[in-house]
Structure formats: structure tokens, C-alpha cells
Design a protein around this motif. Structure first.
Motif, PDB file in Angstrom:
ATOM      1  N   THR A  13       0.767  -1.168   0.099  1.00  0.00           N
ATOM      2  CA  THR A  13      -0.194  -0.007  -0.017  1.00  0.00           C
ATOM      3  C   THR A  13       1.064   1.139   0.037  1.00  0.00           C
ATOM      4  O   THR A  13       0.514   2.256  -0.838  1.00  0.00           O
ATOM      5  CB  THR A  13      -0.903  -0.009   1.322  1.00  0.00           C
ATOM      6  OG1 THR A  13      -1.763  -1.203   1.094  1.00  0.00           O
ATOM      7  CG2 THR A  13      -1.910   1.213   1.174  1.00  0.00           C
ATOM      8  N   MET A  17       0.853   4.157  -2.843  1.00  0.00           N
ATOM      9  CA  MET A  17       0.603   5.592  -2.441  1.00  0.00           C
ATOM     10  C   MET A  17       1.979   6.459  -3.085  1.00  0.00           C
ATOM     11  O   MET A  17       1.841   7.591  -3.415  1.00  0.00           O
ATOM     12  CB  MET A  17       0.541   5.835  -0.834  1.00  0.00           C
ATOM     13  CG  MET A  17      -0.826   5.322  -0.408  1.00  0.00           C
ATOM     14  SD  MET A  17      -2.309   5.641  -1.271  1.00  0.00           S
ATOM     15  CE  MET A  17      -2.697   7.332  -0.776  1.00  0.00           C
ATOM     16  N   LEU A  20       1.486   7.154  -6.468  1.00  0.00           N
ATOM     17  CA  LEU A  20       0.554   7.839  -6.880  1.00  0.00           C
ATOM     18  C   LEU A  20       0.690   9.383  -6.603  1.00  0.00           C
ATOM     19  O   LEU A  20       0.115  10.163  -7.212  1.00  0.00           O
ATOM     20  CB  LEU A  20      -0.784   7.434  -5.904  1.00  0.00           C
ATOM     21  CG  LEU A  20      -2.020   7.754  -6.526  1.00  0.00           C
ATOM     22  CD1 LEU A  20      -2.424   7.004  -7.641  1.00  0.00           C
ATOM     23  CD2 LEU A  20      -3.122   7.451  -5.592  1.00  0.00           C
ATOM     24  N   THR A  21       1.640   9.630  -5.552  1.00  0.00           N
ATOM     25  CA  THR A  21       1.803  10.758  -5.250  1.00  0.00           C
ATOM     26  C   THR A  21       1.847  11.917  -6.220  1.00  0.00           C
ATOM     27  O   THR A  21       1.430  12.856  -6.375  1.00  0.00           O
ATOM     28  CB  THR A  21       2.810  11.111  -3.961  1.00  0.00           C
ATOM     29  OG1 THR A  21       2.639  10.033  -3.108  1.00  0.00           O
ATOM     30  CG2 THR A  21       2.851  12.290  -3.239  1.00  0.00           C
TER      31      THR A  21
ATOM     32  N   ALA B  90       0.727   2.450  -9.763  1.00  0.00           N
ATOM     33  CA  ALA B  90       0.064   2.649  -8.422  1.00  0.00           C
ATOM     34  C   ALA B  90      -1.155   1.856  -8.280  1.00  0.00           C
ATOM     35  O   ALA B  90      -1.488   1.326  -7.117  1.00  0.00           O
ATOM     36  CB  ALA B  90      -0.082   3.990  -7.766  1.00  0.00           C
ATOM     37  N   ILE B  95      -4.988   0.333  -2.766  1.00  0.00           N
ATOM     38  CA  ILE B  95      -4.766   1.633  -2.111  1.00  0.00           C
ATOM     39  C   ILE B  95      -6.177   1.983  -1.753  1.00  0.00           C
ATOM     40  O   ILE B  95      -7.046   1.183  -2.177  1.00  0.00           O
ATOM     41  CB  ILE B  95      -4.661   2.483  -3.687  1.00  0.00           C
ATOM     42  CG1 ILE B  95      -3.087   2.205  -4.249  1.00  0.00           C
ATOM     43  CG2 ILE B  95      -4.747   3.718  -3.117  1.00  0.00           C
ATOM     44  CD1 ILE B  95      -2.898   2.898  -5.198  1.00  0.00           C
ATOM     45  N   LYS B  98      -9.875   3.450  -4.244  1.00  0.00           N
ATOM     46  CA  LYS B  98      -9.440   3.469  -5.307  1.00  0.00           C
ATOM     47  C   LYS B  98     -10.405   3.843  -6.404  1.00  0.00           C
ATOM     48  O   LYS B  98      -9.988   4.331  -7.297  1.00  0.00           O
ATOM     49  CB  LYS B  98      -9.122   1.703  -5.600  1.00  0.00           C
ATOM     50  CG  LYS B  98      -8.012   1.658  -6.897  1.00  0.00           C
ATOM     51  CD  LYS B  98      -7.793   0.185  -7.186  1.00  0.00           C
ATOM     52  CE  LYS B  98      -6.323  -0.099  -6.771  1.00  0.00           C
ATOM     53  NZ  LYS B  98      -5.860  -1.590  -6.937  1.00  0.00           N
TER      54      LYS B  98
END
Lengths: 286, 261
Positions: A13, A17, A20-21, B90, B95, B98
């Protein structure tokens, strides 16, 4: 690196993340925040007020713009459906070479600059333009015909741009229908027209819904074509927003108009998602 | 072909051809017109001339606009592709929220352009980024990101994760796995996404109308001004060049999709 920190960073996870940032930060700063600022602008001047929304619903001028927006969007969507469905149907049954030619025309039209496409309609429709001078030369009319800056030219221009978004979803659904189904209906005594209405058409409805909503949603926020091919009576809500920002400099009112357009778009988009689903859109070839 | 042709009525073929002509009508009108005189428009052009092209090739402001559009499109598609690849990678991990994040990343494609344009205009003017190349690059990166995400995630879906696992088990560092295994496998999706992003940015008009005025003026913004305020007699020639450009892009996309199969 500190071992504990490394362990945390190795967690899936956390990794996700982290990846994704960058996009998340960029999108938040340069998209979400600017739009939230517009929302704020529509409600505060400098204290909380809903007068800009009330103005929209009270003044006939603005309700007219709303009505024109919906009217043009519905006409464009209907034209696209009436032209696009038969075209998609023909495309789905055409031979390999012919269907290839048709598909190239569709994709090519989508690749050509939007301004070039709008400009060509000006050349075709303007006073002493291609159509006007042709009609005069043929003696069909003796004075100039007004073809540009009206509802007709806006619909013609918008439909040309949005037609592919109607054709492609319908085409891919039609293509996926088992050709044996209408054949079976005909074997059991249905006329070709009956086989189409009772078998093929109902099966193609998911594509029709997808195309219909897609074209309608895109029409609602259309800006370029009504500005270039329309007159003052074809001012759509997008053009009104631009007018408020560039000419009247009434940012608060522009913001409230934007929020109304945004909510309308999101409502129809939610319906679209329920009916079609974005994941399916890819499969539909859009 | 024979058997297929029999299935379609002549009327159906005529209808199909008429709709196809309607879709690419600009080609039939603007290409012949571009070889007419540069003083006035008439169709068909009364005489053959390359005056418009000569005028266009000698026009400094138009070339400047093309250069700026090119710069903006290259930079925006680069940033959108990098951000898009990271986002798609990602999304393969677990996550929180999502679905919400996915919707958010697609939203610049759904929100009407005029809203994005006006909101960014007001926001970027606070940082003096209106009418600058960086401001346009920022805006176009955000606008083209969804298209990259859609094309790359489609390629990632078909990717077998065991390949990356194998590389990792054999001792490759995460960076090495990405550059030696993942990236080569999603290369085509990424290139297609980048081409889309480039095309969208190069043609983007609505946001450019607000974010570029006199200094960083893009080609669509300059065309927009020219069409609205004074139709310059070089527009058909420029349009023809842009149509050629569209055909090239179409061939490029076709090559990319053929290789995928």
C-alpha cells in the motif's frame, strides 16, 4: 536507509501511495483546487450569498441560454443518432474493404484539428460561400441565403464533430451481435425488417445508450462551434461563461454558471456510468 | 468482397459514402482552396497558385505560434505520460479509495473544458503563469493525463505479473524490474498514450483561449483569433498542412496498433 523505514516503504500500500503521489499532487493543485475556488467564488461575495444562483433562475435571459443549451444538445444528439445508427449498421455489414474505408474516414475526421473543421463550415456556408454561390448560379434563389450564424450551421458543425462518438459505440455493439440470431428469426418466418426490429435493434440498445449519453454530455459543454458558427441566438452556457469572464468581468456569476454546468454534466455522467460504465467504454472502442 | 457487396443495397452504400464525405468535408473544401489566390476565397479556385503557402512560410508570427504549440505539446505529453505510467502502476497495488481516485484521475476528461479553462485562468493568474509556456504545459498535462491513463492501463491489464515477480526473485532491484521488464512490456501503450496526449495538446483551443493572449500564443489560439476577427487568406494553406499532419498521425497510430497484435 533505516531498516524500519525500509520495511514500511516495502509495504504494497505504501508503495502504491508513493507511486500515486506525483499525479495526485499535480491534479489536486492544478485541477481540484482551481475548481473548488470557483465553487467558493460562486457562493461568497465576500460573505455567503446565493444571489448569483438566484439571478440565474430569475432572469429570463439566463434561462433562455439554459434552454438553448439543452435544445441544441438534444437536436445534435438526435441528428447524430439518426445519421449514426444507419451508418453503424451499414458499417457492421459492409465488406472488409468498404468498412475499412468508412472506418478510416471516421478516425481521420477525429484527427483533424477542430478549428480546421469549424473553419471549413464557414467557407462552405458563408455569404457568397460555396453553397450560397452555387444556389445563386443555379438560379434556385436570386438573393443571398443566410446559412451561417444560425441554429442550422451550429447543428451541422457540432454533429460533424460528435458523430464518431455515436457511431463507434453502436458499431462495436452491432459487430458483437451473433449474426445467427437475426438469421434464425428470418428462418422462422420473420421478414428482414421484423428480424431487425425484434432482434438486432433491441440487442444494439446498449450501444445506442452509450452513444446518446456521450454525445449529449459533450454537447452540453460545447464552446468552439457555437462561438464560431452560431449567432447571438445560439449562445450556449459555455459561451455565456466566457462572456461573463472576458467581457462583463463578473467572476462570481461566471462561477455560478460553471457550477450549474458542472452539476448537470456530472448528473448525466453518473447516469452514463450506471448504464454503460467507463470500463466498458474502452471495449466499445472509444 | 463479391459476396459482401451483394449483401449491401446500392442505397446503403451511397448513404455510407455520403456520411463519410460529410465527416471529412474539410479535406474536400480546404485542400483545393489552399491552391487558389491569397487575396480572396472562391470555390473552386479560379487559378492555380501557391501564393498562400509562400505567404505562410514567410510569416513570422505563425511560425512562432507553431513553435510554441510544439513546445507545449511535447512537454505536456512527456509529463502526462510519466505521471500516467506512475498512476497506472500505483493502481495495481492495494490503495484506499481506489474507485474515488480513479474517478478523480479521469475527471479532467469529463469536466467541460470551459470550466477548467476559467478555473485555471483565475488560479494561474495568481502566480503570474497566464500567457506563459509553463502555465500552458501545466494545464495541458492535467487535460491529457486521463487519455494516457486509459491507454496505459489497458496495456497493463494484459500484463502477466509473474514476469515481474520472476525478475524480482532473480535479484533485480525494483528500479531494474521497472526499466528492464515492466516498461518494455507497456511501451506501446505508453507511446500510444503519449501520441494521443501530443495530438490533444497541439489542437487544444478552449483552455488556450484563456491561458494564452499575446506572449505565449499557441497555434489554435492564433487560428481562433484569425477566424473570429479577420479571416487571413493563408488559413486554407495552414489547414491543408494540418490535415496532412492528421493523416500522418493516423498512420502512426495504425502502425502502433498493428504492432500490438
Amino acid at each position: 536507509m533505516d531498516k524500519r523505514l525500509k520495511n514500511i516503504l516495502m509495504h504494497p500500500t505504501a508503495k502504491g501511495m508513493l507511486l500515486l503521489t506525483p499525479a495526485l499532487v499535480a491534479l489536486t493543485v492544478f485541477f481540484v483546487i482551481p475548481i473548488l475556488r470557483m465553487f467558493h467564488l460562486s457562493l461568497f461575495d465576500p460573505h455567503f450569498t446565493i444571489k448569483y444562483y438566484i439571478a440565474f433562475f430569475q432572469r429570463p435571459v439566463y434561462m433562455r441560454v439554459m434552454w438553448i443549451t439543452v435544445k441544441i444538445s438534444l437536436i445534435v444528439t438526435a441528428v447524430c443518432l439518426l445519421v449514426g445508427y444507419p451508418f453503424a449498421f451499414i458499417l457492421s455489414r459492409a465488406g472488409e474493404k468498404l468498412s475499412k474505408v468508412f472506418l478510416v474516414c471516421i478516425v481521420l475526421s477525429m484527427c483533424i484539428s477542430l478549428l480546421v473543421r469549424n473553419f471549413s463550415w464557414i467557407i462552405i456556408l458563408q455569404r457568397s460561400g460555396i453553397v450560397d454561390s452555387f444556389l445563386m448560379k443555379m438560379g434556385i434563389t436570386h438573393h443571398h441565403v443566410r446559412l451561417l450564424h444560425n441554429l442550422f450551421s451550429v447543428v451541422l458543425g457540432m454533429a460533424e464533430i460528435l458523430l464518431p462518438y455515436m457511431i463507434l459505440p453502436i458499431f462495436s455493439v452491432l459487430k458483437s451481435i451473433d449474426p445467427n440470431l437475426p438469421k434464425a428469426a428470418q428462418t422462422m418466418g420473420a421478414r428482414p425488417a421484423q428480424a431487425f426490429w425484434w432482434v438486432t435493434f433491441p440487442l444494439s440498445l446498449p450501444g445506442v445508450y452509450a452513444g446518446f449519453l456521450l454525445v449529449f454530455i459533450m454537447s452540453l459543454g460545447y464552446f468552439i462551434t457555437p462561438a464560431l458558427l452560431g449567432g447571438s441566438r445560439e449562445m450556449m452556457i459555455s459561451n455565456m461563461i466566457a462572456f461573463q469572464v472576458q467581457t462583463v468581468l463578473n467572476w462570481h456569476f461566471a462561477a455560478s454558471l460553471s457550477m450549474i454546468l458542472l452539476v448537470a454534466t456530472l448528473v448525466f455522467y453518473t447516469i452514463f456510468n450506471r448504464v454503460v460504465g467507463l470500463e466498458k467504454l474502452e471495449d466499445l472502442g472509444v | 468482397m463479391e459476396a459482401d457487396a451483394k449483401k449491401l443495397h446500392a442505397i446503403e452504400i451511397i448513404f455510407g459514402i455520403l456520411v463519410s464525405i460529410y465527416l471529412i468535408a474539410p479535406i474536400f473544401v480546404l485542400v483545393p482552396m489552399s491552391f487558389g489566390p491569397a487575396r480572396f476565397f472562391s470555390f473552386p479556385p479560379p487559378e492555380f497558385s501557391v501564393e498562400q503557402y509562400i505567404k505562410f512560410f514567410h510569416s513570422g508570427p505563425w511560425w512562432r505560434a507553431i513553435r510554441i504549440s510544439f513546445e507545449v505539446a511535447v512537454l505536456a505529453s512527456f509529463f502526462a505520460t510519466v505521471l500516467g505510467i506512475l498512476t497506472c502502476l500505483a493502481m495495481r497495488y492495494k490503495i484506499p479509495a481506489k474507485g474515488f481516485l480513479n474517478a478523480m484521475f479521469i475527471s479532467p476528461m469529463i469536466v467541460p473544458l470551459i470550466i477548467t479553462a476559467v478555473a485555471l485562468y483565475s488560479f494561474l493568474s495568481k502566480f503570474h503563469l497566464v500567457d506563459t509556456v509553463p502555465g500552458l504545459v501545466l494545464a495541458h498535462t492535467i487535460l491529457t493525463l486521463p487519455f494516457v491513463i486509459i491507454t496505459v492501463s489497458a496495456t497493463l491489464k494484459g500484463l502477466d505479473p509473474s514476469l515481474e515477480h520472476a525478475a524480482a526473485t532473480l535479484g533485480a532491484s525494483p528500479m531494474k524490474v521497472f526499466f528492464k521488464v515492466t516498461l518494455p512490456l507497456i511501451k506501446r501503450g505508453a507511446i500510444t498514450g503519449a501520441v494521443f496526449a501530443y495530438m490533444i495538446s497541439f489542437d487544444e483551443t478552449v483552455v488556450a483561449i484563456f491561458l494564452s493572449s499575446s506572449h505565449a500564443i499557441t497555434l489554435p489560439k492564433k487560428m481562433w483569433d484569425s477566424i473570429r476577427f479577420s479571416i487571413e487568406p493563408i488559413l486554407p494553406a495552414l489547414s491543408t498542412i494540418l490535415i496532412l499532419f492528421a493523416i500522418l498521425m493516423l498512420v502512426l497510430l495504425e502502425v502502433l496498433s498493428r504492432k500490438r497484435k
